[in-house]
Design a protein around this motif. Structure first.
Motif, PDB file in Angstrom:
ATOM      1  N   VAL A  24       4.420  11.356  16.148  1.00 19.85           N
ATOM      2  CA  VAL A  24       3.948  10.981  14.811  1.00 19.85           C
ATOM      3  C   VAL A  24       3.080   9.731  14.877  1.00 19.85           C
ATOM      4  CG1 VAL A  24       4.696  10.192  12.536  1.00 19.85           C
ATOM      5  CG2 VAL A  24       5.875  12.090  13.637  1.00 19.85           C
ATOM      6  N   ILE A  25       3.473   8.790  15.677  1.00 23.39           N
ATOM      7  CA  ILE A  25       2.707   7.542  15.794  1.00 23.39           C
ATOM      8  C   ILE A  25       1.369   7.796  16.486  1.00 23.39           C
ATOM      9  CG2 ILE A  25       2.732   5.193  16.712  1.00 23.39           C
ATOM     10  CD1 ILE A  25       5.752   5.257  16.605  1.00 23.39           C
ATOM     11  N   VAL A  26       1.403   8.581  17.566  1.00 18.38           N
ATOM     12  CA  VAL A  26       0.195   8.789  18.366  1.00 18.38           C
ATOM     13  C   VAL A  26      -0.856   9.562  17.584  1.00 18.38           C
ATOM     14  CG1 VAL A  26      -0.688   9.940  20.424  1.00 18.38           C
ATOM     15  CG2 VAL A  26       1.407   8.602  20.563  1.00 18.38           C
ATOM     16  N   LYS A  27      -0.428  10.543  16.782  1.00 21.73           N
ATOM     17  CA  LYS A  27      -1.380  11.367  16.046  1.00 21.73           C
ATOM     18  C   LYS A  27      -1.983  10.657  14.846  1.00 21.73           C
ATOM     19  CE  LYS A  27       0.414  15.918  17.305  1.00 21.73           C
ATOM     20  NZ  LYS A  27       0.975  17.189  16.816  1.00 21.73           N
ATOM     21  N   ASN A  28      -1.384   9.578  14.400  1.00 23.54           N
ATOM     22  CA  ASN A  28      -1.899   8.848  13.255  1.00 23.54           C
ATOM     23  C   ASN A  28      -3.056   7.959  13.717  1.00 23.54           C
ATOM     24  OD1 ASN A  28      -2.353   7.389  10.902  1.00 23.54           O
ATOM     25  ND2 ASN A  28      -0.186   7.213  10.420  1.00 23.54           N
ATOM     26  N   LYS A  29      -4.257   8.281  13.312  1.00 22.56           N
ATOM     27  CA  LYS A  29      -5.443   7.545  13.738  1.00 22.56           C
ATOM     28  C   LYS A  29      -5.541   6.165  13.107  1.00 22.56           C
ATOM     29  CE  LYS A  29      -6.798  11.063  16.123  1.00 22.56           C
ATOM     30  NZ  LYS A  29      -6.764  11.020  17.610  1.00 22.56           N
ATOM     31  N   MET A  30      -4.718   5.908  12.097  1.00 16.31           N
ATOM     32  CA  MET A  30      -4.785   4.604  11.430  1.00 16.31           C
ATOM     33  C   MET A  30      -4.088   3.508  12.242  1.00 16.31           C
ATOM     34  SD  MET A  30      -4.093   5.776   7.502  1.00 16.31           S
ATOM     35  CE  MET A  30      -4.503   4.154   6.861  1.00 16.31           C
ATOM     36  N   PHE A  31      -3.270   3.892  13.224  1.00 16.45           N
ATOM     37  CA  PHE A  31      -2.584   2.916  14.063  1.00 16.45           C
ATOM     38  C   PHE A  31      -3.481   2.556  15.246  1.00 16.45           C
ATOM     39  CE2 PHE A  31       1.504   5.058  12.528  1.00 16.45           C
ATOM     40  CZ  PHE A  31       1.615   4.183  11.458  1.00 16.45           C
ATOM     41  N   ASN A  32      -3.722   1.267  15.413  1.00 15.08           N
ATOM     42  CA  ASN A  32      -4.545   0.808  16.530  1.00 15.08           C
ATOM     43  C   ASN A  32      -3.721   0.772  17.813  1.00 15.08           C
ATOM     44  OD1 ASN A  32      -6.754   0.376  14.826  1.00 15.08           O
ATOM     45  ND2 ASN A  32      -6.029  -1.680  14.281  1.00 15.08           N
ATOM     46  N   ASN A  33      -4.342   1.138  18.927  1.00 13.80           N
ATOM     47  CA  ASN A  33      -3.730   1.098  20.255  1.00 13.80           C
ATOM     48  C   ASN A  33      -2.436   1.913  20.333  1.00 13.80           C
ATOM     49  OD1 ASN A  33      -5.737  -0.703  21.166  1.00 13.80           O
ATOM     50  ND2 ASN A  33      -4.593  -2.449  20.323  1.00 13.80           N
ATOM     51  N   ALA A  34      -2.352   2.949  19.513  1.00 17.30           N
ATOM     52  CA  ALA A  34      -1.153   3.793  19.560  1.00 17.30           C
ATOM     53  C   ALA A  34      -1.115   4.634  20.824  1.00 17.30           C
ATOM     54  CB  ALA A  34      -1.094   4.690  18.327  1.00 17.30           C
TER      55      ALA A  34
END
Length: 789
Positions: A216-226
């Protein structure tokens, strides 16, 4: 002067008329004024004056001006209406005053009659913004509690807190969407909640849930450096032994991490290599490890690289990889890598195991052999000397001695150096004969070796031949004028010979070289004290405490010097500082206790004498001082209890029994007779014991006289008779066992016993301790020739 008129003496008073007033304004006579009272009782006084009225205007309820204030045709008089009293006449009104008088109102300038101020309005938490802030704080608190639970190894609680934080965070997002503030969603808070939840899933071995949360974190493009979290996902796959998937995610993470983060990329590549080893693909693992060894070599990667080449049977590359491994810097000094620097038992065992293993022996032997076979032959001897010094640092004196003894058959320079160090080692072990032997050997090989001469002087110094020791030190200084050890020991030798001026000159020269040497400053202060220059001694001790401010002996010495000069306040300051750093010095404790006695603070002296009792429990003097302090301070009951306790421990102490008799008599206790009887018995036993000692001395003196016993029989008989008369006379002076003790004869008790706390007591000088300190400093400096120049 023409316009100036002087007042005549018979003129009227210039200040007359100031006290005159119109009787109309006399309010005290209003009660007797018939006209005023008639106006008050009727409505005549409240009647408003006639005013003109314009036709067609409305006057109902409109206030009209009068001589008494403001009134209205349809309202009551403003004199009786509080609303009009509260209205100011002007824009600015004095505090507490009103322009209109109100009947029945009291003078209250501070407004105290209005009661306490109303409570502050509570913070309104029903607004959407406040609810959102409170909810965000709860989410942060839950994340923190989850992390703390994980730190305390409570994994289940950590997971529960992480789940609760996730639920509240989703509720927070919905609430923001309802209020129309969805654009202000806190992405950092959402990332923290999801990351912590995934981490707690992984800690509780819930790998599937952890992978889903990371996804879920990796697929969210809004998170930087995920993308870095793919390393965590790869670790989970590695833990599940799904090495192919782990390698895939490791490489995806490498694509997400820039080349600026070199250490992280090296670690990920190392994990890739280990995963290839687990899969048996050693060639692919070698590619990763070779890249790491070329970029940032380390011991772990080099070892794994050797294992990979061993697995594929490539001995040539194993050799090259091993050469790369031994070239990896360890980050520690070469001399200290075999010395344990902490209290880790496991680390100490490892160092002990590798200190003399086969690899270490081969390295040492090959190194020395290579140097011996080269043009730098002299370096081999220096290496052996350094090896012996390394043994000394490791406190392995046996190996150091064996290494140095191997130089006895070497050339002259190396033999002199080895013999010098051997002399020093034997001197430390107090084997002065061997130290003297090797010092002579070093001197015979090289007479100009100042370290050898100093060691020879040391061996003579301990034999108390100070004159000869001084000659060796002087010869060492002639060979090397910068030899500080020789100069220091020469000063000690001159002081022992009584040549204080010469010793002072040596230490002054040494102080010019070693400015911050505490030992040199102490010797200078001690020499000035011996020369009876207390002012200079104090100055040097003051410089000494600036270098070593916590030395209790130096502080006590300063207190002693100020005490000898009569400066009790300064002496107390330094004695107290010495006691604070070392509270077991009996001399300091005794001085502080006596100081408080002299200043009439007996209660404060008790704690010092009690500490002295703990240090020397078999000395009755300190316990008697404690009891005497209680007696001087007026606490007779505590003094009596202390004396009784002393009597139980020391039943034959005469002074304790005398004070028990005195206190029991003064307090009217019945125990006085028992203590008086015990006192008589103890005094009788004491006199009999002293008489026996005296008679034994007399008999031993007579046995040494010339002549036979028969020739002196008459004199001996006379002497025995005289002795018997003296003994009987002493016994007659003692009261009988059945006679009462004269407790009221207080002067006799005072005459026979001197209170140990009295000011007439003289404390002995601490000269023994002074010499002891000198010997300690001398021993420390006599062995400073570890590394000869």
């Amino acid at each position: 002067m023409e316009n100036i008129h002087l007042a005549a003496e018979d003129d009227d008073d210039l200040y007359s008329g100031y006290n005159d007033y119109n009787p109309t304004f006399d309010s005290e006579e209003l009660d007797n004024d018939v006209g005023f009272q008639q106006a008050v009782r009727t409505s005549h006084g409240r009647r408003p004056p006639m005013t003109a009225k314009l036709p067609g205007t409305y006057t109902g309820g409109r206030p009209t001006g009068t001589a008494f204030g403001v009134s209205s045709a349809n309202e009551p008089s403003p004199m009786n209406d509080e609303r009009w009293a509260a209205r100011p006449m002007t824009a600015v009104r004095a505090a507490g005053y009103s322009s209109t008088f109100t009947r029945g109102s009291a003078f209250d300038p501070l407004g105290q009659s209005r009661g306490p101020a109303p409570p502050l309005e509570g913070k309104i938490e029903d607004t959407p913004d406040e609810k959102i802030k409170i909810l965000e704080k709860k989410v942060n608190d839950l994340i923190e509690e989850s992390c703390l639970a994980h730190a305390h190894m409570d994994l289940q609680l950590a997971l529960e807190k992480a789940k609760d934080a996730g639920r509240k965070e989703r509720s927070l997002v919905r609430q923001k969407e309802q209020t129309g503030t969805a654009d202000h969603i806190n992405l950092d808070l959402t990332y923290s909640v999801l990351f912590n939840l995934a981490n707690q899933y992984a800690n509780n071995d819930m790998n599937t849930e952890a992978l889903n949360t990371y996804q879920v974190i990796v697929k969210n493009k809004m998170f930087n450096n995920a993308g870095r979290l793919k390393v965590n996902m790869a670790n989970i796959y590695f833990k599940q032994k799904n090495y192919l998937q782990a390698i895939k995610f490791y490489r995806m993470a490498l694509d997400q991490i820039s080349s600026a983060h070199t250490k992280m990329r090296i670690r990920i590549m190392q994990n890739v290599g280990v995963a290839f080893i687990r899969m048996g693909q050693y060639s692919d693992a070698i590619i990763s490890f070779e890249h790491i060894m070329s970029e940032s070599p380390n011991v772990k990667t080099g070892f794994n690289l050797i294992l990979c080449y061993y697995a594929i049977g490539d001995r040539k590359m194993m050799k090259k990889s091993f050469q790369k491994l031994i070239c990896v810097p360890l980050g520690i000094d070469e001399e200290d890598k075999y010395i344990s620097t902490n209290d880790d038992p496991h680390g100490s065992l490892v160092i002990e195991a590798i200190r003399n293993d086969q690899l270490h022996q081969m390295e040492r032997d090959r190194c020395v052999d290579m140097v011996k076979g080269s043009q730098y032959v002299e370096l081999a001897n220096d290496l052996e000397i350094n090896k012996a010094i390394t043994y000394l640092r490791q406190k392995d004196f046996k190996q150091a001695v064996e290494t140095l003894k191997a130089f006895e058959k070497k050339d002259s320079r190396v033999k002199s150096t080895a013999a010098t160090n051997l002399s020093f080692l034997y001197f430390l072990e107090k084997d002065y004969d061997q130290a003297d032997r090797y010092a002579d050997l070093a001197m015979n090989v090289d007479r100009y070796n100042p370290a050898a001469l100093v060691n020879k002087g040391n061996t003579v110094f301990v034999k108390q031949d100070y004159e000869k020791a001084a000659e060796f030190y002087k010869e060492a200084l002639r060979n090397d004028c910068s030899c500080t050890e020789a100069l220091y020991n020469l000063g000690l030798a001159q002081k022992r010979l009584g040549r204080l001026e010469e010793a002072l000159d040596c230490f002054l020269k040494l102080h010019a070289i070693l400015r911050n040497s505490a030992q040199v400053m102490y010797q200078l202060a001690n020499l000035y004290e011996l020369l009876e220059d207390s002012h200079q001694a104090t100055e040097w001790l003051m410089q000494l405490i600036s270098v070593s401010p916590t030395d209790p002996r130096v502080l006590a010495k300063l207190g002693e010097l100020y005490d000898n000069e009569g400066d009790k306040s300064q002496a107390f300051q330094y004695y107290y500082e010495s006691f604070r750093y070392f509270p077991s010095n009996i001399d300091v404790i005794e001085w502080l206790g006596a100081y408080y006695i002299d200043t009439q603070f007996c209660e404060k002296a008790i704690q010092y004498f009690e500490r002295a009792t703990l240090i020397q429990p078999t000395q009755v003097m300190w316990q008697l001082m404690v009891a005497s302090c209680y007696r001087r301070s007026g606490n007779y009951q505590k003094a009596l209890e202390t004396y009784k306790d002393i009597h139980r421990k020391f039943p034959e102490n005469v002074e304790c029994l005398r004070f028990l008799v005195r206190l029991c008599t003064d307090m009217g206790l019945k125990e006085v007779q028992d203590y008086a009887t015990k006192l008589k018995k103890v005094e009788k036993m004491k006199e009999i014991r002293e008489q026996r000692v005296k008679s034994g001395r007399e008999s031993s003196g007579r046995s040494r006289r010339d002549g036979s016993v028969s020739s002196d029989s008459g004199q001996s008989g006379h002497g025995t008779s005289a002795k018997g008369e003296r003994l009987s006379a002493k016994l007659k002076t003692l009261p009988g066992s059945n006679e009462p003790y004269e407790a009221s004869a207080q002067r006799d008790v005072d005459a026979s016993y001197v209170d140990p706390l009295g000011p007439q007591m003289e404390r002995p000088k601490t000269t023994a301790k002074k010499h002891m300190a000198e010997d300690e400093f001398a021993d420390e400096e006599l062995g400073d020739d570890l590394l000869p120049e």
